[in-house]
Design a protein around this motif. Structure first.
Motif, PDB file in Angstrom:
ATOM      1  N   THR A 149      55.942  55.472  59.337  1.00 52.67           N
ATOM      2  CA  THR A 149      56.356  54.181  59.900  1.00 52.67           C
ATOM      3  C   THR A 149      56.570  54.272  61.415  1.00 52.67           C
ATOM      4  O   THR A 149      56.781  53.256  62.064  1.00 52.67           O
ATOM      5  CB  THR A 149      57.679  53.707  59.244  1.00 52.67           C
ATOM      6  OG1 THR A 149      58.639  54.754  59.383  1.00 52.67           O
ATOM      7  CG2 THR A 149      57.499  53.366  57.775  1.00 52.67           C
ATOM      8  N   ASP A 150      56.499  55.470  61.959  1.00 52.44           N
ATOM      9  CA  ASP A 150      56.799  55.668  63.382  1.00 52.44           C
ATOM     10  C   ASP A 150      55.492  55.623  64.195  1.00 52.44           C
ATOM     11  O   ASP A 150      54.635  56.503  64.059  1.00 52.44           O
ATOM     12  CB  ASP A 150      57.506  57.025  63.541  1.00 52.44           C
ATOM     13  CG  ASP A 150      57.951  57.283  64.974  1.00 52.44           C
ATOM     14  OD1 ASP A 150      57.257  56.821  65.913  1.00 52.44           O
ATOM     15  OD2 ASP A 150      58.973  57.958  65.163  1.00 52.44           O
ATOM     16  N   GLU A 151      55.358  54.589  65.032  1.00 54.15           N
ATOM     17  CA  GLU A 151      54.109  54.399  65.790  1.00 54.15           C
ATOM     18  C   GLU A 151      53.795  55.556  66.742  1.00 54.15           C
ATOM     19  O   GLU A 151      52.638  55.834  67.039  1.00 54.15           O
ATOM     20  CB  GLU A 151      54.176  53.098  66.592  1.00 54.15           C
ATOM     21  CG  GLU A 151      53.445  51.936  65.962  1.00 54.15           C
ATOM     22  CD  GLU A 151      52.035  52.264  65.472  1.00 54.15           C
ATOM     23  OE1 GLU A 151      51.873  52.488  64.269  1.00 54.15           O
ATOM     24  OE2 GLU A 151      51.088  52.275  66.283  1.00 54.15           O
ATOM     25  N   GLU A 152      54.841  56.195  67.247  1.00 51.65           N
ATOM     26  CA  GLU A 152      54.613  57.339  68.141  1.00 51.65           C
ATOM     27  C   GLU A 152      53.853  58.437  67.376  1.00 51.65           C
ATOM     28  O   GLU A 152      52.913  59.048  67.885  1.00 51.65           O
ATOM     29  CB  GLU A 152      55.970  57.841  68.651  1.00 51.65           C
ATOM     30  CG  GLU A 152      55.970  59.191  69.347  1.00 51.65           C
ATOM     31  CD  GLU A 152      55.160  59.214  70.638  1.00 51.65           C
ATOM     32  OE1 GLU A 152      54.702  58.157  71.083  1.00 51.65           O
ATOM     33  OE2 GLU A 152      54.962  60.329  71.179  1.00 51.65           O
ATOM     34  N   ARG A 154      51.942  57.927  64.750  1.00 57.82           N
ATOM     35  CA  ARG A 154      50.597  57.397  64.468  1.00 57.82           C
ATOM     36  C   ARG A 154      49.674  57.600  65.676  1.00 57.82           C
ATOM     37  O   ARG A 154      48.543  58.055  65.545  1.00 57.82           O
ATOM     38  CB  ARG A 154      50.718  55.908  64.104  1.00 57.82           C
ATOM     39  CG  ARG A 154      49.582  55.326  63.292  1.00 57.82           C
ATOM     40  CD  ARG A 154      48.393  54.901  64.102  1.00 57.82           C
ATOM     41  NE  ARG A 154      48.757  54.057  65.228  1.00 57.82           N
ATOM     42  CZ  ARG A 154      48.026  53.913  66.320  1.00 57.82           C
ATOM     43  NH1 ARG A 154      46.880  54.554  66.446  1.00 57.82           N
ATOM     44  NH2 ARG A 154      48.428  53.140  67.324  1.00 57.82           N
ATOM     45  N   ARG A 155      50.190  57.283  66.859  1.00 59.58           N
ATOM     46  CA  ARG A 155      49.365  57.427  68.067  1.00 59.58           C
ATOM     47  C   ARG A 155      48.937  58.873  68.286  1.00 59.58           C
ATOM     48  O   ARG A 155      47.829  59.137  68.695  1.00 59.58           O
ATOM     49  CB  ARG A 155      50.143  56.944  69.306  1.00 59.58           C
ATOM     50  CG  ARG A 155      49.952  55.452  69.585  1.00 59.58           C
ATOM     51  CD  ARG A 155      50.459  55.083  70.969  1.00 59.58           C
ATOM     52  NE  ARG A 155      51.899  55.286  71.076  1.00 59.58           N
ATOM     53  CZ  ARG A 155      52.802  54.392  70.719  1.00 59.58           C
ATOM     54  NH1 ARG A 155      52.416  53.231  70.244  1.00 59.58           N
ATOM     55  NH2 ARG A 155      54.082  54.648  70.850  1.00 59.58           N
ATOM     56  N   SER A 162      44.164  52.035  62.645  1.00 58.50           N
ATOM     57  CA  SER A 162      45.005  50.855  62.877  1.00 58.50           C
ATOM     58  C   SER A 162      46.477  51.253  62.923  1.00 58.50           C
ATOM     59  O   SER A 162      46.864  52.291  62.377  1.00 58.50           O
ATOM     60  CB  SER A 162      44.820  49.855  61.731  1.00 58.50           C
ATOM     61  OG  SER A 162      43.503  49.385  61.708  1.00 58.50           O
ATOM     62  N   THR A 163      47.275  50.407  63.544  1.00 64.15           N
ATOM     63  CA  THR A 163      48.715  50.691  63.574  1.00 64.15           C
ATOM     64  C   THR A 163      49.252  50.604  62.148  1.00 64.15           C
ATOM     65  O   THR A 163      48.652  49.970  61.270  1.00 64.15           O
ATOM     66  CB  THR A 163      49.472  49.660  64.440  1.00 64.15           C
ATOM     67  OG1 THR A 163      49.371  48.384  63.802  1.00 64.15           O
ATOM     68  CG2 THR A 163      48.910  49.590  65.852  1.00 64.15           C
ATOM     69  N   TYR A 164      50.407  51.221  61.952  1.00 61.66           N
ATOM     70  CA  TYR A 164      51.007  51.160  60.613  1.00 61.66           C
ATOM     71  C   TYR A 164      51.299  49.695  60.227  1.00 61.66           C
ATOM     72  O   TYR A 164      51.088  49.282  59.093  1.00 61.66           O
ATOM     73  CB  TYR A 164      52.309  51.957  60.576  1.00 61.66           C
ATOM     74  CG  TYR A 164      52.120  53.461  60.616  1.00 61.66           C
ATOM     75  CD1 TYR A 164      51.107  54.076  59.882  1.00 61.66           C
ATOM     76  CD2 TYR A 164      52.976  54.263  61.377  1.00 61.66           C
ATOM     77  CE1 TYR A 164      50.939  55.446  59.914  1.00 61.66           C
ATOM     78  CE2 TYR A 164      52.817  55.640  61.414  1.00 61.66           C
ATOM     79  CZ  TYR A 164      51.801  56.235  60.680  1.00 61.66           C
ATOM     80  OH  TYR A 164      51.644  57.588  60.703  1.00 61.66           O
TER      81      TYR A 164
END
Ligand code: SF4
Length: 394
Positions: A149-152, A154-155, A162-164
């Motif tokens: 759930t943490d976009e950092e 994911r990046r 795609s983003t979460y």
């Protein structure tokens, strides 16, 4: 970036038994390599022989839709077709330009074949209306991979995906359209997002989208370029974690699996969090029984049951032995069906139903209790519930 347009020799790769993970008999890969560029992707491993730079030199199988349109009408052996695999994603960034996956949907709709797609991309939403029509014909299932759930995170670890939030919205949109969805919560990244609190947040967010199951999993790191790239990424992100990784993956197993202790601890954390959601850990019988022919659905069920009962501490040796015998029987009858092209399309299905009804399955399984169980499913349309481990009405 150098896109490689290639001529695929055929559209579908077929198995003799359905794949346990995807439940599919056929696989369709419009690309090879993947621009999502996940830092842990095991498609990079030498084992898969993907040449060149895995995320830049992606092969585009531009002729695949035409091949599919030619192959589907000749296909007699019914089974699910999966889009997406360990070495590609059918909705990766190149799909925006080449639309190979999108161009496959017409032939799929026309033939009414069951299909599933596994992706990390919200681009699948572009084709929602077409998937809805396919769902109305042979059935469609969307499995979305969401690892945190943490976009950092994911990046750093899934830079091209795609983003979460976009993935969760996509799952909700498909569920709202009446399409069955599931989530692959894998790989959970050791020491980064595989603690109980992170898993709980992820499972809670997934459940809200209406998924029918959440399949969690840990990370494998095959020695070689997969492991090297992943550790390099971790080193640049949080170097203090490297020593933990070196310990967890110290055995350097060819499969890339971490130590047994680490895997068992992750399983326990996931099971505890999954229980709170009330969802099963894999695509449930009630769902795949609608997508697969009964002979394949029974095969998948036997193998899932072995996992389910073993997790509850029940000895599954007799179940595994029966499943092995059933596999051999299914391979033999399927082989006969494929060889004798004059047999009618429903022959394999009828062959299975007769085996159940006329008690041939008793001797195939060498297990009267399991054969009676098969009868309840095949003749009364009942399904096996993965939470209560009991038969239920469909
Ligand atoms: S989306 Fe799948 S195939 Fe693509 S890079 Fe990520 S893990 Fe690999």
């Amino acid at each position: 970036m150098s896109d490689k347009i290639v001529e695929a020799p055929h559209a579908l790769r077929r198995g003799i038994l359905p794949d346990q993970f995807t439940r599919s008999l056929y696989a369709c890969a419009p690309y090879r390599g993947c621009g999502h560029g996940c830092r842990y992707c095991d498609g990079r491993a030498e084992k898969y022989y993907v040449e060149g730079d895995f995320e830049r030199d992606v092969e585009v199988r531009d002729n695949l839709p035409d091949l599919l349109a030619g192959e589907l009408p000749r296909l007699r052996d019914r089974g699910m077709i999966s889009f997406g695999s360990g070495v590609t994603d059918a909705y990766q960034p190149l799909e925006k330009r080449y639309r190979v996956t999108e161009r496959c949907l017409g032939p799929l709709e026309e033939r009414g074949w069951p299909v599933m797609a596994i992706t990390k991309s919200a681009l699948v939403r572009r084709d929602l209306e077409a998937w809805k029509r396919i769902d109305g014909r042979g059935g469609f299932h969307l499995a979305m991979t969401v690892t945190g759930t943490d976009e950092e995170h994911r990046r750093r670890f899934e830079p091209g995906a795609s983003t979460y939030a976009e993935r969760l919205e996509t799952l909700s949109a498909f569920a709202a359209a009446g399409i069955s969805t599931g989530a692959l919560a894998m790989p959970l990244l050791p020491f980064i997002n595989d603690d109980a609190a992170s898993i709980s947040a992820l499972f809670g967010a997934l459940k809200e989208t209406g998924v029918r199951y959440i399949m969690p999993g840990g990370m494998t790191l095959r020695p070689g370029r997969q492991k090297d790239l992943y550790l390099e990424t971790v080193g640049a992100f949080r170097a203090e974690l490297l020593s933990e990784y070196l310990l967890a993956y110290a055995e350097n197993r060819p499969s890339g699996a971490p130590t047994r202790a680490a895997s068992a601890a992750l399983r326990r954390r996931c099971s505890a969090e999954l229980r709170k959601t009330g969802l099963p850990w894999t695509m449930p019988h009630a769902l795949y029984a609608k997508l697969l022919p009964p002979h394949d659905a029974f095969r998948v069920l036997l193998r899932d049951m072995a996992v389910l009962y073993s997790e509850r501490g029940v000895s599954v040796a007799p179940l595994n032995a029966a499943a092995d015998r059933y596999d051999e029987w299914l391979k033999a009858v399927r082989g006969e069906f494929r060889r004798r092209r004059s047999l009618p399309e429903d022959w394999l299905r009828d062959r299975y139903m007769n085996a159940v009804e006329l008690e041939e399955l008793d001797s195939v399984l060498d297990n009267a209790k399991l054969a009676a169980f098969a009868k309840e499913i095949a003749l009364k349309g009942r399904v096996f519930d993965y939470l209560s481990l009991a038969l239920a009405e469909a």
